[in-house]
Design a protein around this motif. Sequence first.
Motif, PDB file in Angstrom:
ATOM      1  N   GLU A  33       0.806  -1.220   0.000  1.00 45.54           N
ATOM      2  CA  GLU A  33       0.000   0.000   0.000  1.00 45.54           C
ATOM      3  C   GLU A  33       0.841   1.273   0.000  1.00 45.54           C
ATOM      4  O   GLU A  33       0.558   2.240   0.712  1.00 45.54           O
ATOM      5  CB  GLU A  33      -0.974  -0.002   1.184  1.00 45.54           C
ATOM      6  CG  GLU A  33      -2.014  -1.107   1.078  1.00 45.54           C
ATOM      7  CD  GLU A  33      -3.033  -1.068   2.195  1.00 45.54           C
ATOM      8  OE1 GLU A  33      -2.924  -0.209   3.098  1.00 45.54           O
ATOM      9  OE2 GLU A  33      -3.952  -1.909   2.177  1.00 45.54           O
ATOM     10  N   ASN A  34       1.854   1.293  -0.850  1.00 44.31           N
ATOM     11  CA  ASN A  34       2.649   2.501  -1.050  1.00 44.31           C
ATOM     12  C   ASN A  34       2.325   3.110  -2.404  1.00 44.31           C
ATOM     13  O   ASN A  34       1.964   2.409  -3.350  1.00 44.31           O
ATOM     14  CB  ASN A  34       4.137   2.154  -0.993  1.00 44.31           C
ATOM     15  CG  ASN A  34       4.539   1.563   0.343  1.00 44.31           C
ATOM     16  OD1 ASN A  34       4.695   2.271   1.330  1.00 44.31           O
ATOM     17  ND2 ASN A  34       4.704   0.237   0.379  1.00 44.31           N
ATOM     18  N   ASN A  35       2.481   4.423  -2.506  1.00 46.28           N
ATOM     19  CA  ASN A  35       2.429   5.126  -3.786  1.00 46.28           C
ATOM     20  C   ASN A  35       3.857   5.478  -4.179  1.00 46.28           C
ATOM     21  O   ASN A  35       4.548   6.214  -3.454  1.00 46.28           O
ATOM     22  CB  ASN A  35       1.594   6.397  -3.675  1.00 46.28           C
ATOM     23  CG  ASN A  35       0.118   6.096  -3.537  1.00 46.28           C
ATOM     24  OD1 ASN A  35      -0.423   5.306  -4.300  1.00 46.28           O
ATOM     25  ND2 ASN A  35      -0.544   6.704  -2.565  1.00 46.28           N
ATOM     26  N   ILE A  36       4.291   4.948  -5.315  1.00 43.15           N
ATOM     27  CA  ILE A  36       5.688   5.075  -5.725  1.00 43.15           C
ATOM     28  C   ILE A  36       5.702   5.641  -7.142  1.00 43.15           C
ATOM     29  O   ILE A  36       5.280   4.973  -8.096  1.00 43.15           O
ATOM     30  CB  ILE A  36       6.387   3.703  -5.666  1.00 43.15           C
ATOM     31  CG1 ILE A  36       6.241   3.102  -4.255  1.00 43.15           C
ATOM     32  CG2 ILE A  36       7.849   3.825  -6.049  1.00 43.15           C
ATOM     33  CD1 ILE A  36       6.691   1.658  -4.155  1.00 43.15           C
ATOM     34  N   ALA A  37       6.167   6.877  -7.298  1.00 38.04           N
ATOM     35  CA  ALA A  37       6.025   7.554  -8.584  1.00 38.04           C
ATOM     36  C   ALA A  37       7.234   8.423  -8.889  1.00 38.04           C
ATOM     37  O   ALA A  37       7.867   8.994  -7.999  1.00 38.04           O
ATOM     38  CB  ALA A  37       4.764   8.411  -8.585  1.00 38.04           C
ATOM     39  N   ASN A  38       7.561   8.517 -10.186  1.00 36.44           N
ATOM     40  CA  ASN A  38       8.560   9.466 -10.688  1.00 36.44           C
ATOM     41  C   ASN A  38       9.947   9.254 -10.088  1.00 36.44           C
ATOM     42  O   ASN A  38      10.663  10.210  -9.779  1.00 36.44           O
ATOM     43  CB  ASN A  38       8.090  10.908 -10.429  1.00 36.44           C
ATOM     44  CG  ASN A  38       6.805  11.223 -11.162  1.00 36.44           C
ATOM     45  OD1 ASN A  38       6.739  11.166 -12.384  1.00 36.44           O
ATOM     46  ND2 ASN A  38       5.764  11.515 -10.402  1.00 36.44           N
ATOM     47  N   ASN A  39      10.333   7.978  -9.935  1.00 36.56           N
ATOM     48  CA  ASN A  39      11.672   7.659  -9.460  1.00 36.56           C
ATOM     49  C   ASN A  39      12.493   7.047 -10.586  1.00 36.56           C
ATOM     50  O   ASN A  39      12.024   6.944 -11.726  1.00 36.56           O
ATOM     51  CB  ASN A  39      11.564   6.663  -8.299  1.00 36.56           C
ATOM     52  CG  ASN A  39      10.695   7.190  -7.179  1.00 36.56           C
ATOM     53  OD1 ASN A  39      11.079   8.090  -6.443  1.00 36.56           O
ATOM     54  ND2 ASN A  39       9.485   6.645  -7.054  1.00 36.56           N
TER      55      ASN A  39
END
Length: 315
Positions: A33-39
């Motif tokens: 349940e993590n939001n992981i973006a633009n890495n």
Amino acid sequence: LVSTTNSVITKNHIANTGTGIYISESSNLIIVENNIANNGDGIKGDTSSNNSISSNNITDNESGIYFTGASENNIISGNTVTENTVDGIHLWGSRNSDIVENTITNNNETGINFFDSQNNKIIRNTITGNNGYGIKFWYHSSENTVSENHIANNGIGILIDGSFDNNIIGNMLTENNGWGIRLEGSQNNNVIYHNSFVDNKVEEGLQVSIPGEWTMDGMKSGGGNVWDNGTVGNYWSDYLVRYPNATEIDGSGIGDTPFYINENNIDRYPVMEAAIIPEFPSWTPLLLALTVLAVALTICKQKLRKPKDKRVSCE
């Protein structure tokens, strides 16, 4: 995280970093349940095993999930992996891992990319709109199982390149822009049945491409693969176009004319009607049952709060 065990990473928003979550030589982690973006890469694992990655939203990274090294027994389930600039999920050297019930869409290259990976299971995923391949097996990625996936509107549905003994069973391959399946290089003995090939772009009159392999003696036909289980093959939406005089055998649902790809690849028992993958995943009834049980227990606890002379029982 290096050499970390038995930890939980949950409910974080991770953005604009080199790598969203990096694990090395780590095991028994729960990433949920993590939001992981633009890495750089969303989640990157190196030589890490027995981890659970579930219910994360992974978008706009390079690769969404990327495992390298001797990583095995990982479970990747229920994630949304979308619009990453390379692959949705890339497993290099993965063993005995499960990729289950993910939504993998609109990634720039490949939905799920396997390199030198064996004995993995890819089950009940939605793999759509990826520019390159829906699923790609290459460089000795063998003995993997692909089952009950919806693979649609990708560049090519499934690529098997230089890989053997994979099982492709019970999938919907629909309207992929190239072929439903392409087999190339020194591949053979892949088992492909109970799939529905529906309106994939037909090149040279086929929804499947097997261009062959180059040898010192010149090019020969693609390796021999198995296109039925001895009684049932695959559904081909162009079957009656290619064989207009084919008829069903005694109400069996099987056509009386084999579906010819090349001399080494023949579906002997083509299916006359497409099989539909159930809309709800297999765990939905269990979740409904648990929900009903939770409601019942709540009601019961409320009754127990009443005076004792009511003699309420939860049996």
